[in-house]
Design a protein around this motif. Sequence first.
Motif, short mmCIF file in Angstrom:
data_model
loop_
_atom_site.label_atom_id
_atom_site.label_comp_id
_atom_site.label_asym_id
_atom_site.label_seq_id
_atom_site.Cartn_x
_atom_site.Cartn_y
_atom_site.Cartn_z
N GLY A 52 0.81 -1.21 0.00
CA GLY A 52 0.00 0.00 0.00
C GLY A 52 0.84 1.26 0.00
N ALA A 53 0.17 2.37 -0.17
CA ALA A 53 0.84 3.67 -0.18
C ALA A 53 1.49 3.93 1.18
CB ALA A 53 -0.16 4.76 -0.50
N ILE A 72 4.19 4.17 -8.04
CA ILE A 72 3.48 5.44 -8.16
C ILE A 72 4.12 6.43 -7.19
CG2 ILE A 72 1.27 6.63 -7.92
CD1 ILE A 72 -0.06 3.87 -8.48
N ILE A 73 4.56 7.56 -7.73
CA ILE A 73 5.16 8.62 -6.93
C ILE A 73 4.41 9.91 -7.21
CG2 ILE A 73 7.26 9.94 -6.42
CD1 ILE A 73 8.85 7.51 -7.50
N ASP A 74 3.85 10.52 -6.18
CA ASP A 74 3.07 11.75 -6.33
C ASP A 74 2.04 11.62 -7.44
OD1 ASP A 74 4.46 12.98 -4.26
OD2 ASP A 74 5.99 13.77 -5.61
N SER A 75 1.28 10.55 -7.44
CA SER A 75 0.19 10.27 -8.38
C SER A 75 0.66 9.97 -9.80
CB SER A 75 -0.82 11.42 -8.42
OG SER A 75 -1.37 11.62 -7.15
#
Length: 84
Positions: A52-53, A72-75
């Motif tokens: 998870g994030a 995923i980095i900053d969306s």
Amino acid sequence: MTDTIKELKKSEILRLSSEISYQEGQMTKKILAQNSAVRLVLLAFDKGVEIGAHSSAGDALVSCIEGTGRIIIDSEQYELCAGE
């Protein structure tokens, strides 16, 4: 935090792909080195396994040693291949 080196022998070449084993259906984690300034963690993911994030208080470096993956980095989504 006391300066420590975990699981590493000084002055030895390290082959990251040999330092950790994949576990079926799981993510495996091994701390390679940790001190007051840095923490070096090796992760191995079985196909289809996700985490998870989460966030970090410091900087992070992600490198794909084998296979492929998605991060995923900053969306923004990135596809990673071995060597990237």
